[in-house]
Design an enzyme around this catalytic site. Structure first.
Site, PDB file in Angstrom:
ATOM      1  N   HIS A 176      43.018 103.926  29.602  1.00 38.86           N
ATOM      2  CA  HIS A 176      42.178 102.786  29.951  1.00 38.86           C
ATOM      3  C   HIS A 176      42.253 102.593  31.453  1.00 38.86           C
ATOM      4  O   HIS A 176      43.039 103.254  32.129  1.00 38.86           O
ATOM      5  CB  HIS A 176      42.565 101.518  29.174  1.00 38.86           C
TER       6      HIS A 176
ATOM      7  N   GLU B 164      37.339  96.805  32.242  1.00 37.64           N
ATOM      8  CA  GLU B 164      38.220  97.911  31.893  1.00 37.64           C
ATOM      9  C   GLU B 164      37.483  98.819  30.907  1.00 37.64           C
ATOM     10  O   GLU B 164      36.710  98.349  30.083  1.00 37.64           O
ATOM     11  CB  GLU B 164      39.519  97.398  31.230  1.00 37.64           C
TER      12      GLU B 164
HETATM   13 ZN   LIG Z   1      46.265  97.819  31.105  1.00 44.28          ZN
END
Ligand SMILES: [Zn+2]
Length: 129
Positions: free
Chosen positions: A74, A20
């Site tokens: 994100h 991420e």
């Molecule tokens: Zn998340």
């Protein structure tokens, strides 16, 4: 947000895959003009965290530009563009847009939310040139 901001968020998400990514957006009058890529200190494909020192530094840089925090983004490398229970629980900035880039399908999809308490609601946005 501007088209440049949109492109930058997608590019950052693709470059950090399979982990991420995360970052901050600043601007004026609620419009995102600058992307601040942040380090995901967890280096995880299913979670992210930011370094408080880096956040402090970036807030200072924003102020120097006369901009303020308008969003936080994100990526979800394999999940849909909706906030996870952890995203909601750990959201520290309820007053700004909360953006999630999903890379689960061939075309990146961006979800935009406002998180209030334990609820996330869709938050409409526009992309302009
Ligand atoms: Zn998340």
């Amino acid at each position: 947000m501007t088209r440049t901001v949109w492109d930058e968020i997608i590019r950052d998400s693709l470059e950090k895959r399979p982990n991420e990514t995360c970052g901050l957006l600043s601007g004026r009058n609620g419009s995102a003009q600058t992307v601040w890529r942040m380090e995901n200190t967890l280096k995880s494909p299913v979670a992210f965290a930011m370094d408080p020192k880096q956040i402090q530094h970036v807030f200072h840089e924003m102020a120097l530009r006369g901009e303020h925090l308008v969003g936080i983004y994100h990526s979800h490398p394999t999940a849909p563009p909706i906030p996870s229970p952890e995203d909601i629980a750990y959201c520290r900035y309820p007053e700004v847009a909360y953006l999630i880039v999903s890379l689960a399908s061939p075309q990146p999809v961006l979800g935009c939310f406002r998180i209030e308490g334990s609820f996330a609601r869709m938050y409409p946005y526009t992309v302009r040139n």
